[in-house]
Design a protein around this motif. Sequence first.
Motif, PDB file in Angstrom:
ATOM      1  N   TYR A  13       2.651   2.512   6.157  1.00 24.66           N
ATOM      2  CA  TYR A  13       2.885   1.678   5.116  1.00 24.66           C
ATOM      3  C   TYR A  13       3.428   2.346   3.695  1.00 24.66           C
ATOM      4  N   TYR A  40       6.853  -0.261  12.179  1.00 23.22           N
ATOM      5  CA  TYR A  40       6.905  -1.626  11.559  1.00 23.22           C
ATOM      6  C   TYR A  40       7.690  -1.646  10.494  1.00 23.22           C
ATOM      7  N   SER A  44      10.919  -4.781   7.918  1.00 24.48           N
ATOM      8  CA  SER A  44      11.122  -5.425   6.515  1.00 24.48           C
ATOM      9  C   SER A  44      12.485  -5.810   6.269  1.00 24.48           C
ATOM     10  N   TYR A 333      -6.292  -1.650   2.301  1.00 23.75           N
ATOM     11  CA  TYR A 333      -5.959  -1.582   3.618  1.00 23.75           C
ATOM     12  C   TYR A 333      -6.991  -2.053   4.758  1.00 23.75           C
ATOM     13  N   TYR A 335      -7.243  -3.011   7.783  1.00 22.98           N
ATOM     14  CA  TYR A 335      -7.331  -2.523   9.143  1.00 22.98           C
ATOM     15  C   TYR A 335      -8.251  -1.674   9.134  1.00 22.98           C
ATOM     16  N   TYR A 365      -1.966  -5.481  -1.104  1.00 25.90           N
ATOM     17  CA  TYR A 365      -2.183  -5.343   0.518  1.00 25.90           C
ATOM     18  C   TYR A 365      -1.273  -4.071   0.744  1.00 25.90           C
ATOM     19  N   ILE A 367      -0.156  -3.614   3.915  1.00 24.41           N
ATOM     20  CA  ILE A 367       1.181  -3.867   4.538  1.00 24.41           C
ATOM     21  C   ILE A 367       1.393  -5.504   4.354  1.00 24.41           C
ATOM     22  N   TRP A 368       0.630  -6.496   4.365  1.00 21.14           N
ATOM     23  CA  TRP A 368       0.783  -7.796   4.209  1.00 21.14           C
ATOM     24  C   TRP A 368       1.623  -8.113   2.852  1.00 21.14           C
ATOM     25  N   ASP A 369       2.627  -9.140   2.940  1.00 16.94           N
ATOM     26  CA  ASP A 369       3.394  -9.272   2.041  1.00 16.94           C
ATOM     27  C   ASP A 369       4.119 -10.738   2.264  1.00 16.94           C
ATOM     28  N   PRO A 373       6.768 -10.820   5.577  1.00 16.62           N
ATOM     29  CA  PRO A 373       5.948 -10.957   6.523  1.00 16.62           C
ATOM     30  C   PRO A 373       6.033  -9.991   7.760  1.00 16.62           C
ATOM     31  N   ALA A 376       3.938  -6.985   9.098  1.00 11.13           N
ATOM     32  CA  ALA A 376       2.688  -7.094   9.303  1.00 11.13           C
ATOM     33  C   ALA A 376       2.295  -7.779  10.521  1.00 11.13           C
ATOM     34  N   PHE A 379       3.039  -4.841  12.910  1.00 14.97           N
ATOM     35  CA  PHE A 379       1.697  -3.921  13.124  1.00 14.97           C
ATOM     36  C   PHE A 379       0.866  -4.380  13.941  1.00 14.97           C
TER      37      PHE A 379
END
Length: 396
Positions: A13, A40, A44, A333, A335, A365, A367-369, A373, A376, A379
Motif C-alpha cells: 500500500y 494491487y 488504481s 491498516y 487487515y 485507510y 488501502i481503501w479509498d 476502490p 482494495a 487486495f
Amino acid sequence: MKTKAVVLGANYYIGLSIMRCLGVHGIPTVAIDYSKKGTYGFYSKYCSEFLVGPNCKKDPEGLLDFLVEYGKKQEHKPVLFPSADGYVEFMDKYLPILSKYYLVTQTEKGLYTKVMDKGELHSLAKKHGVLVPETVHIDEENFKEKVEEIIKFPCLVKPTDSPAFVSKFRRKLFKVYNIKELEEAIEKATSANLEVIVQRIIPGFDDHMYTFDAYLNQDAKVTHWITCQKYRQFPVNFGASVYTGQKYVPELYDIGGKFLEDIGYKGFAEIEFKKDATTGKYYLIEINTRTTNLNSLLFKAGINMPYIAYRELTGKPLEPYAITYDTNLVFWYAYEDLFAIRDYLKTGQLKLMDIIRSFNKPKAYAIWDWKDPKPAFAFLGNKFGSLFRKMFKFNR
C-alpha cells in the motif's frame, strides 16, 4: 506534457499511496514491479501506466538497464520514488547512473543506506548528541558480561541491515530473555551472514512509540513536518504501524529536525522515537528513508510528501508547512490490525473495551479509498484466493 512520476513497487500500500498523492494533482504515474501477481497497486485509477521489470534484489543490474532504457525515451526526466527499503538500497547503489535519467531527492550516494544501517545510524546519532538505546556489539570484549550488566534481560538482538534480516526471518528482531536465547539468536543471524547488535529495551508500551515525518529540501532544510503516535503495531511491540494517530509533539521537531539537517539529509525521512516511560526522554530507534506506511494519514492531515518532492524537483517548490495541532486523525491498516488485536488480547496488553473505544476517530485507510476502490477489491481477492487454495490443499 507533465513530468512523469515513476513509482518502484506497487504490491504494497505504500506504492499505492504515492500514486494517489500524485494522481489527485493530475500527475502521470508509472508503477513498476517485478510481477503482476498480487500487485494491487496496478489497479488504481491513478496508475497511468504499469510495467513489469526485473527484481531489484535478484537482478539489480537488469532493473538498472530497464530503468535507463525507459528514462531515455522520456521527454523530461521522471521523478523516481522508492516504496520499499530494497528499492532505496538499489537507488543508493546506482545513484550516479540513475541521476542522469531521473530526478531524485538525495544527491549524496550512500547516505540513505548509511542511516538505514543500525550501527552507522547509532554512531551518527551519538556524534550529534541524539539519544539511542544502549547497545553492545557482539565482537566487543567481555560481550556477555556487558549484556548482563549494561543491557540486562530481556533485550533485543537487532540487525544492522534490516531489509536483509526481515527478508530472511520475516521479523524485525529477536527478543531474548537469557544468555542461552541470546546465543541462539546470534547463531541464527551469523549463520545467515547477517550482522547483529544487542540493545536495551526502552521501557514503555507501544503507545510510547512516536514518529517525526519530515521533508528536507535540496538545501537540507526541513520545510514540512508532522508528528504521530503509535497505538498498535504488528507484530505487537516490535512491528510496523497498523493503528497510529497524528499527535503534535514539538520536542520531536527539535531533536529530529536538527539531526537530519546536521547530517545533510535531503528528501523524505521518518524518524521513529520511543519515549522512555521512566524518564520521559526520547530515544531514536530507526529512520525510514522511503515513503512511510502512514502516508495516507499525512496526506489526509494536510501534508502530501510525494507531491512536495515532485514540486521541488520539477522547479516549483511549495511553501513550508507543518501540522502544529492535533487533528484526531488515525491511520488504519485493518487487515494486520486484526492480527495485532488478537495478540494484544491474548497477551493481556490491551482490553477489548479500550480497543473498541479507540476506533472512535476519523480514519485514513491504508488501502481503501471511496474514490479509488479497485485496489482494495484486488487486495481482498488476493487474500480470499490464497485462503481458498490453502483450504483446498488441506482438504485434499
